[in-house]
Design a protein around this motif. Structure first.
Motif, PDB file in Angstrom:
ATOM      1  N   SER A   6      15.467 -85.977 -47.884  1.00 26.05           N
ATOM      2  CA  SER A   6      16.427 -84.890 -47.719  1.00 26.05           C
ATOM      3  C   SER A   6      15.856 -83.818 -46.799  1.00 26.05           C
ATOM      4  O   SER A   6      14.702 -83.417 -46.907  1.00 26.05           O
ATOM      5  N   TRP A  10      21.355 -77.270 -50.445  1.00 20.21           N
ATOM      6  CA  TRP A  10      22.695 -76.669 -50.516  1.00 20.21           C
ATOM      7  C   TRP A  10      22.634 -75.475 -51.453  1.00 20.21           C
ATOM      8  O   TRP A  10      22.242 -75.602 -52.611  1.00 20.21           O
ATOM      9  N   PRO A  16      24.752 -75.439 -46.118  1.00 19.04           N
ATOM     10  CA  PRO A  16      23.551 -76.239 -45.887  1.00 19.04           C
ATOM     11  C   PRO A  16      22.422 -75.427 -45.248  1.00 19.04           C
ATOM     12  O   PRO A  16      22.619 -74.770 -44.226  1.00 19.04           O
ATOM     13  N   SER A  66      23.880 -81.617 -37.385  1.00 21.56           N
ATOM     14  CA  SER A  66      24.911 -82.501 -37.945  1.00 21.56           C
ATOM     15  C   SER A  66      25.760 -83.154 -36.866  1.00 21.56           C
ATOM     16  O   SER A  66      26.663 -83.932 -37.178  1.00 21.56           O
ATOM     17  N   LEU A 102      19.149 -85.577 -40.030  1.00 20.02           N
ATOM     18  CA  LEU A 102      19.728 -85.622 -41.360  1.00 20.02           C
ATOM     19  C   LEU A 102      19.792 -87.059 -41.868  1.00 20.02           C
ATOM     20  O   LEU A 102      19.814 -88.006 -41.092  1.00 20.02           O
ATOM     21  N   GLU A 106      23.747 -86.871 -46.044  1.00 18.51           N
ATOM     22  CA  GLU A 106      23.851 -85.440 -45.728  1.00 18.51           C
ATOM     23  C   GLU A 106      24.862 -85.201 -44.618  1.00 18.51           C
ATOM     24  O   GLU A 106      25.658 -84.262 -44.678  1.00 18.51           O
TER      25      GLU A 106
END
Length: 239
Positions: A6, A10, A16, A66, A102, A106
């Motif tokens: 990870s 959160w 995030p 992301s 990520l 995630e």
């Protein structure tokens, strides 16, 4: 390429936070609007596509995260191609860097939370994840996405090997106070040297030392009203 461990914490508001830099990836409320405001509008990206007189256009990004900025750039390019099918511009190169990618779960959680109500983006996100997973069947339309999974200090050498100057920069690292390597004078100087003669940049920050480092590198720098409650951000150009 996904990590198995990870990289995100959160918080109580389901925002995030990087466990490596103790900084938010973005505020999940308004993340799409902020990304469009800062990087797409800040670089006048659609207008740049219209003005471009070569077959390919190249974006450089410091911090893939992301993939939200990539997805919105992809969406913008798709709209451009649909509206201008006869344009000389046919292909988008997108070069990014990410030291701590990520995990797939995630990325799915972020995408579901941030873009699930945006139809065109939510249709692109699974394609991106399949591409990152290494699916041999997945293509990204007319996009060439290449990510340097390494420290930011290796990114300039990585870009030199791509044999393509950058037309637009998304300077998008974590907060300058928490991730200063992403905003250093030496990095910006190398980025300047890798920028096309009409190249531009945009960034969410207006921190004093970031502005000074950009100017020292050779960029022409301007302040622009920041998104939402943020007072200012920076935009600029090579010429």
């Amino acid at each position: 390429m996904f990590m198995h461990e990870s990289t995100i914490i959160w918080d109580d508001d389901q925002i995030p936070i990087s466990r490596f830099f103790n900084d938010v990836y973005f505020n999940t409320n308004g993340a799409i609007d902020e990304t469009r405001y800062v990087f797409i509008e800040g670089n006048r990206l659609f207008a740049r596509f219209l003005q471009h007189q070569q077959e390919s256009f190249t974006i450089g990004e410091t911090g893939f995260g992301s993939g939200l900025s990539f997805l919105i750039a992809w969406q913008t390019f798709k709209q451009f191609r649909q509206q201008n099918p006869n344009s000389v511009l046919k292909r988008l190169n997108f070069f990014s860097v990410e030291r701590y990618p990520l995990s797939e779960l995630e990325m799915i959680k972020i995408h579901n939370k941030v873009i699930s109500s945006h139809d065109s983006l939510s249709s692109l996100a699974p394609k991106l994840r399949d591409y990152l997973q290494g699916s041999t069947n997945e293509t990204l339309d007319d996009i060439n996405l290449v990510i340097c999974f390494d420290d930011i200090t290796h990114f300039p050498d990585f870009l030199q090997r791509q044999n393509s100057l950058i037309d637009v920069w998304f300077f998008d690292g974590f907060s300058p106070a928490k991730n200063p390597d992403m905003w250093s004078a030496s990095l910006f100087k190398q980025c300047y040297n890798l920028t096309n003669k009409d190249g531009t940049f945009a960034t969410f920050t207006a921190a004093g030392f970031v502005r000074r480092n950009l100017i020292s590198a050779g960029f022409k720098v301007e302040k622009r009203k920041g998104f939402g409650i943020k007072r200012e951000m920076l935009i600029g150009s090579k010429s």
